[in-house]
Design a protein around this motif. Structure first.
Motif, PDB file in Angstrom:
ATOM      1  N   LEU A 118       0.815  -1.212   0.000  1.00 16.59           N
ATOM      2  CA  LEU A 118       0.000   0.000   0.000  1.00 16.59           C
ATOM      3  C   LEU A 118       0.850   1.265   0.000  1.00 16.59           C
ATOM      4  CD1 LEU A 118      -2.605  -1.223   2.621  1.00 16.59           C
ATOM      5  CD2 LEU A 118      -3.033  -0.865   0.180  1.00 16.59           C
ATOM      6  N   SER A 119       2.169   1.112   0.012  1.00 14.98           N
ATOM      7  CA  SER A 119       3.076   2.266  -0.019  1.00 14.98           C
ATOM      8  C   SER A 119       3.318   2.688  -1.464  1.00 14.98           C
ATOM      9  CB  SER A 119       4.406   1.910   0.644  1.00 14.98           C
ATOM     10  OG  SER A 119       5.376   2.890   0.351  1.00 14.98           O
ATOM     11  N   PRO A 120       3.126   3.960  -1.794  1.00 18.48           N
ATOM     12  CA  PRO A 120       3.342   4.405  -3.180  1.00 18.48           C
ATOM     13  C   PRO A 120       4.799   4.370  -3.610  1.00 18.48           C
ATOM     14  CG  PRO A 120       2.957   6.288  -1.749  1.00 18.48           C
ATOM     15  CD  PRO A 120       2.690   5.064  -0.922  1.00 18.48           C
ATOM     16  N   MET A 121       5.734   4.309  -2.666  1.00 19.32           N
ATOM     17  CA  MET A 121       7.149   4.331  -3.008  1.00 19.32           C
ATOM     18  C   MET A 121       7.508   3.237  -4.002  1.00 19.32           C
ATOM     19  SD  MET A 121      10.481   4.315  -0.448  1.00 19.32           S
ATOM     20  CE  MET A 121      10.824   2.556  -0.438  1.00 19.32           C
ATOM     21  N   TYR A 122       6.918   2.036  -3.839  1.00 21.18           N
ATOM     22  CA  TYR A 122       7.284   0.911  -4.691  1.00 21.18           C
ATOM     23  C   TYR A 122       6.671   1.000  -6.087  1.00 21.18           C
ATOM     24  CZ  TYR A 122       9.478  -1.170  -0.677  1.00 21.18           C
ATOM     25  OH  TYR A 122      10.323  -1.395   0.391  1.00 21.18           O
ATOM     26  N   TYR A 123       5.742   1.909  -6.307  1.00 26.36           N
ATOM     27  CA  TYR A 123       5.147   2.117  -7.619  1.00 26.36           C
ATOM     28  C   TYR A 123       5.724   3.347  -8.309  1.00 26.36           C
ATOM     29  CZ  TYR A 123       1.711  -1.075  -5.605  1.00 26.36           C
ATOM     30  OH  TYR A 123       1.106  -2.147  -5.000  1.00 26.36           O
ATOM     31  N   VAL A 124       6.342   4.239  -7.527  1.00 30.91           N
ATOM     32  CA  VAL A 124       6.812   5.527  -8.047  1.00 30.91           C
ATOM     33  C   VAL A 124       8.331   5.563  -8.194  1.00 30.91           C
ATOM     34  CG1 VAL A 124       6.945   7.999  -7.551  1.00 30.91           C
ATOM     35  CG2 VAL A 124       4.810   6.754  -7.148  1.00 30.91           C
ATOM     36  N   PHE A 125       9.060   5.044  -7.213  1.00 30.00           N
ATOM     37  CA  PHE A 125      10.521   5.111  -7.231  1.00 30.00           C
ATOM     38  C   PHE A 125      11.112   4.156  -8.271  1.00 30.00           C
ATOM     39  CE2 PHE A 125      11.966   6.853  -2.842  1.00 30.00           C
ATOM     40  CZ  PHE A 125      11.047   7.881  -2.939  1.00 30.00           C
ATOM     41  N   THR A 126      12.247   4.549  -8.825  1.00 35.79           N
ATOM     42  CA  THR A 126      13.055   3.621  -9.627  1.00 35.79           C
ATOM     43  C   THR A 126      14.156   2.977  -8.786  1.00 35.79           C
ATOM     44  OG1 THR A 126      14.530   5.419 -10.317  1.00 35.79           O
ATOM     45  CG2 THR A 126      12.646   4.932 -11.739  1.00 35.79           C
ATOM     46  N   SER A 127      14.526   3.645  -7.682  1.00 37.15           N
ATOM     47  CA  SER A 127      15.628   3.136  -6.855  1.00 37.15           C
ATOM     48  C   SER A 127      15.217   1.972  -5.971  1.00 37.15           C
ATOM     49  CB  SER A 127      16.197   4.261  -5.981  1.00 37.15           C
ATOM     50  OG  SER A 127      15.206   4.791  -5.118  1.00 37.15           O
ATOM     51  N   THR A 128      13.981   1.483  -6.121  1.00 37.75           N
ATOM     52  CA  THR A 128      13.576   0.252  -5.438  1.00 37.75           C
ATOM     53  C   THR A 128      13.807  -0.973  -6.336  1.00 37.75           C
ATOM     54  OG1 THR A 128      11.309   0.567  -6.215  1.00 37.75           O
ATOM     55  CG2 THR A 128      11.833   1.411  -4.031  1.00 37.75           C
ATOM     56  N   ASN A 129      14.254  -0.756  -7.569  1.00 40.32           N
ATOM     57  CA  ASN A 129      14.467  -1.847  -8.523  1.00 40.32           C
ATOM     58  C   ASN A 129      15.926  -2.284  -8.552  1.00 40.32           C
ATOM     59  OD1 ASN A 129      11.755  -2.112 -10.091  1.00 40.32           O
ATOM     60  ND2 ASN A 129      12.136   0.091  -9.980  1.00 40.32           N
ATOM     61  N   TYR A 130      16.440  -2.663  -7.407  1.00 38.97           N
ATOM     62  CA  TYR A 130      17.833  -3.086  -7.285  1.00 38.97           C
ATOM     63  C   TYR A 130      17.900  -4.574  -6.979  1.00 38.97           C
ATOM     64  CZ  TYR A 130      16.522  -2.703  -2.384  1.00 38.97           C
ATOM     65  OH  TYR A 130      15.872  -2.853  -1.186  1.00 38.97           O
ATOM     66  N   ASN A 131      19.068  -5.141  -7.123  1.00 37.43           N
ATOM     67  CA  ASN A 131      19.287  -6.557  -6.807  1.00 37.43           C
ATOM     68  C   ASN A 131      19.506  -6.669  -5.299  1.00 37.43           C
ATOM     69  OD1 ASN A 131      20.025  -9.231  -6.679  1.00 37.43           O
ATOM     70  ND2 ASN A 131      21.413  -9.125  -8.424  1.00 37.43           N
ATOM     71  N   ALA A 132      18.499  -7.138  -4.581  1.00 35.64           N
ATOM     72  CA  ALA A 132      18.484  -7.040  -3.115  1.00 35.64           C
ATOM     73  C   ALA A 132      19.346  -8.075  -2.415  1.00 35.64           C
ATOM     74  CB  ALA A 132      17.041  -7.148  -2.607  1.00 35.64           C
ATOM     75  N   ASN A 133      19.505  -9.261  -2.990  1.00 36.19           N
ATOM     76  CA  ASN A 133      20.307 -10.312  -2.340  1.00 36.19           C
ATOM     77  C   ASN A 133      20.999 -11.162  -3.410  1.00 36.19           C
ATOM     78  OD1 ASN A 133      17.912 -11.421  -3.236  1.00 36.19           O
ATOM     79  ND2 ASN A 133      17.680 -12.819  -1.502  1.00 36.19           N
ATOM     80  N   PRO A 134      22.125 -10.696  -3.904  1.00 35.78           N
ATOM     81  CA  PRO A 134      22.754 -11.305  -5.075  1.00 35.78           C
ATOM     82  C   PRO A 134      23.400 -12.663  -4.859  1.00 35.78           C
ATOM     83  CG  PRO A 134      24.139  -9.581  -4.180  1.00 35.78           C
ATOM     84  CD  PRO A 134      22.862  -9.522  -3.407  1.00 35.78           C
ATOM     85  N   GLY A 135      23.690 -13.048  -3.636  1.00 40.84           N
ATOM     86  CA  GLY A 135      24.384 -14.310  -3.386  1.00 40.84           C
ATOM     87  C   GLY A 135      25.882 -14.175  -3.570  1.00 40.84           C
TER      88      GLY A 135
END
Length: 418
Positions: A207-224
């Motif tokens: 329900l947070s708009p940040m994940y629909y608006v930001f581009t900086s949430t599209n990162y590789n969060a846990n690369p291994g």
């Protein structure tokens, strides 16, 4: 039959071998002053056997007590370990309306997984090695509670997500912790991810708009294939660094990488954090760079939150911001609201890690959104939540169609942690 006198001088009597051995133990502890033994049998062999058994038991007990006394006196310590099974079950009923740049809308009613927290289960444990040093491990897998399917955040050779591709796709690491901080080796969240949603209002959720608006949430969060280190806290300050080895080097290309760090400060009502991550799918491509600045201030009656974001790729960038507030209504109910906006030449389409940039001579991509929500705690581990979110991407020459694209979500859900 056994007769003895205890410390009070009172004469006592017990019958039976098990009780006799208990009496011997009491005698060794000094609870019994004297013991007289008589047997209800006249057979010498039986008497001899019982006497031998009694003295063997007495000898064993004396040796055991002596050994325990020596260990206690020497201060010997034993390593202690623990293993915990834990998880989160989070499900929501949602109504989603999506309108494309072509003006066509689709409305879907669905049961969704992980409205506030991604559904997961895992094992974690630690062993006390002495001197403040501990060995730790964690194994964690995500799943969709609405279908039961495994939910992966694993990565292909190109660094893109592969759903369900790994046995423990969220985290799997082993390491040490102590006065020096903590070291992890394996697969874990990056240092940037540690602070990504720290001040995201509306519970850092769907329900947070940040994940629909930001581009900086599209990162590789846990690369291994990663190394992770976090410092102890010094006067409210702490820091973390992480580095993921690409391990995909070939004769035609260099290996990819994922480097990140964060610095955080917590002092009373104030929280501030800076996070940065630079990642490359392989050594032959340019990097994607993400920056996050977070801040919050707890006034008691209300908590103010905000963050700034920036994404840079292919010599273009997008800037973002979000403001939010949490308003506690009593001890169980919290209301929250957020507004987010972004503008720039970097955007993502399709796969969340496939970066795109605006064409030469075209306008920047603009996005805005807001969200409102409420969370009610039924207990320390169970809560109900609900709310509404709406986000818009303005029409642009880089998109097919002339209409604004919109996403609207209304949802109510249940979250339980175990």
């Amino acid at each position: 039959m056994w007769n003895w006198r205890n410390k009070t001088g009172r004469k006592c009597r017990l019958v039976g071998l098990k009780r006799k051995l208990s009496a011997l133990e009491l005698c060794l502890r000094g609870e019994i002053q004297s013991v007289n033994v008589s047997f209800a049998t006249s057979k010498p062999a039986v008497k001899s056997g019982l006497i031998v058994l009694i003295f063997l038991e007495l000898s064993i007990m004396k040796k055991s007590l002596i050994a325990l006394a020596v260990l206690a006196a020497s201060g010997a310590s034993f390593a202690q370990s623990s293993v915990t099974l834990y998880g989160i079950a989070d499900v929501y009923l949602g109504n989603t309306k999506v309108t494309g740049h072509n003006g066509v809308s689709t409305t879907t009613n669905s049961l969704g997984s992980g409205g506030v927290s991604t559904d997961r289960w895992g094992f974690k444990g630690s062993e006390d090695l002495g001197g403040g040093l501990k060995a730790n491990f964690l194994l964690e897998q995500g799943f969709n509670i609405d279908t039961g399917a495994a939910k992966g955040t694993g990565n292909s050779a190109a660094g893109l997500p592969v759903a369900g591709a790994q046995g423990f796709a969220r985290q799997s690491y082993v390491g040490f912790s102590g006065g020096f901080g903590e070291v992890k080796l394996g697969k874990m969240w990056t240092a940037f991810d540690d602070v990504n949603g720290a001040t995201d209002a509306v519970f850092d959720s769907a329900l947070s708009p940040m994940y629909y608006v930001f581009t900086s949430t599209n990162y590789n969060a846990n690369p291994g294939n990663s190394v992770y280190y976090t410092t102890p806290t010094f006067s409210g300050f702490s820091g973390t660094v992480s580095y993921g080895l690409g391990e995909n080097k070939t004769a035609a290309q260099g290996a990819g990488s994922n480097a990140a760090f964060n610095v955080q400060y917590t002092g009373g009502p104030v929280y501030v954090a800076l996070g940065y991550q630079s990642e490359k799918d392989n050594g032959n491509v340019s990097s994607r760079d993400f920056t996050r600045v977070n801040a919050s201030y707890d006034l008691g009656v209300v908590k103010l939150m905000g963050n700034l974001g920036r994404t840079k790729a292919n010599d273009k960038s997008t800037n973002e911001w979000q403001l939010g507030v949490d308003y506690p209504v009593g001890s169980a109910l919290t209301l929250s609201a957020s507004y987010a906006a972004s503008k720039g030449g970097v955007y993502f389409a399709g796969d969340p890690l496939v970066v795109k940039t605006t064409a030469a001579g075209t306008a920047d991509v603009k996005r805005t959104g807001f969200g409102i929500g409420a969370s009610y705690s039924l207990s320390k581990r169970t809560s109900l939540y609900g709310g509404y979110m709406a986000a818009k991407e303005e029409a642009n020459a880089n998109f097919a169609g002339t209409a604004d694209a919109e996403t609207k979500l209304f949802a109510v859900g249940l979250r339980h942690a175990f």
